[in-house]
Design an enzyme around this catalytic site. Sequence first.
Site, PDB file in Angstrom:
ATOM      1  N   SER A 225       0.844  -1.197   0.000  1.00  0.00           N
ATOM      2  CA  SER A 225       0.000   0.000   0.000  1.00  0.00           C
ATOM      3  C   SER A 225       0.877   1.244   0.000  1.00  0.00           C
ATOM      4  O   SER A 225       1.954   1.247   0.617  1.00  0.00           O
ATOM      5  CB  SER A 225      -0.904   0.014   1.238  1.00  0.00           C
ATOM      6  OG  SER A 225      -1.539   1.272   1.382  1.00  0.00           O
ATOM      7  N   TYR A 238      -1.837   0.557  10.278  1.00  0.00           N
ATOM      8  CA  TYR A 238      -1.805  -0.098   8.967  1.00  0.00           C
ATOM      9  C   TYR A 238      -0.549   0.306   8.193  1.00  0.00           C
ATOM     10  O   TYR A 238       0.164  -0.534   7.637  1.00  0.00           O
ATOM     11  CB  TYR A 238      -3.058   0.280   8.193  1.00  0.00           C
ATOM     12  CG  TYR A 238      -3.131  -0.285   6.795  1.00  0.00           C
ATOM     13  CD1 TYR A 238      -3.382  -1.637   6.575  1.00  0.00           C
ATOM     14  CD2 TYR A 238      -2.969   0.543   5.686  1.00  0.00           C
ATOM     15  CE1 TYR A 238      -3.463  -2.148   5.291  1.00  0.00           C
ATOM     16  CE2 TYR A 238      -3.060   0.041   4.408  1.00  0.00           C
ATOM     17  CZ  TYR A 238      -3.298  -1.302   4.211  1.00  0.00           C
ATOM     18  OH  TYR A 238      -3.373  -1.802   2.930  1.00  0.00           O
TER      19      TYR A 238
END
Length: 412
Positions: A225, A238
């Site tokens: 990501s 995250y």
Amino acid sequence: MDDYALPLWIYLGVLSVLVGGALKRVLASHLGAAPPLVAWLGATVLVERLWVFCLPAALLLLLLGLAGCLYAACRTGPPPASLLPAHGKAVLITGCDSGFGNATAKHLDAIGFEVFATVLDLSGDGARDLQGTCSPRLTLLQVDITQPQQVQQALLDTEAKLGLKGLWGLVNNAGVCVNFGDVELSLMSNFRGCMDVNFFGTLSVTKTFLPLLRHAKGRIITISSPAGDQPFPCLAAYGASKAALNLLFNTLRHELEPWGVQVSTILPSSFKTGQSSDHDYWERQHKQLLQSLPPALLEDYGEDYLTETKDLFQSHASRANPDLSPVTDAVVRALLAPRPQVRYLAGPGVGLMYFIHGYCPFSVSSRFLQKLFLKKKLMPRALRRRPGFELDLGLHNNNNNNNNKDEEEELK
């Protein structure tokens, strides 16, 4: 235009502005406020004199334009004819219950791969969907990647079916995002949960299947990501797990090069996957956070501040792209390109995001992420109570400032 070509075209535009601006300043300084005819004659003579200097710049711009066209053509991926054949190649994909994993398993099965798809629930909707739509070449494996014994059993099952053939590809897709909110408001269990799945679980699967990958001189593709490279607001848990993952595979890439194993990372933009579009999921997360925070901390930030964050996350998720093909196409290119890229930016806007992050001041890139991701309007309650305090995040409009002043007067 492909995202990869975007930075080069920005360079081209900036160079054009600089050359044009310099020429304008030179003309203005030489001609000043001369009469029209004199100015015209003077401009003609000056342009002729400057032509010697402008011609190289014009040629440079033309060459850069041609280079941009070639660059865009090359980075969109090789044409299908130049890809390696998929037939006879085996690939294991983690996290196929939904989202990227489910879509990738279907796509790879359709083009001829022998697919081993791991799911958390063999009787779940995702597993039934794969069984009903894919060919007999696809094998479902029940695996929680945080459980070493299940990962080891998946290796034994895969080896039993492959024999001496080896594993051509490992697609590390399984991952979770179990937090939304400021670092101080995020539970330690959120940080541990992200690290357990996104980092340690992926590391466990990779180490376990590396002997099969080395035997076949195969490929490792990890879906990471941009949050692992850039400080997205309220995504610290995250993002930290993805940052660790990115560094791990950057290191692994160098270590596996002598073995002939290629390592690639895919960085998607915002897509609608998993529970991101589930309204009840966001409400449960919000309720759990409110119940777990110490009263003093909740008082400092305010319940309305947490509710706004939840609403912004939910709104962002509702606008995400439902078409997952940019990611599945990137997986195919990483698996079958004769010389796969180190990184694939999948989806609109990722190239611009990385350009701004890499070439603009931190204040600009930070403001860009705030505008792009979470346009927060509320400050923490304790800050709103301070007389005369004004926090300029570039996100407040006049109405919000007036509301804050009204709140301050009420509190006084």
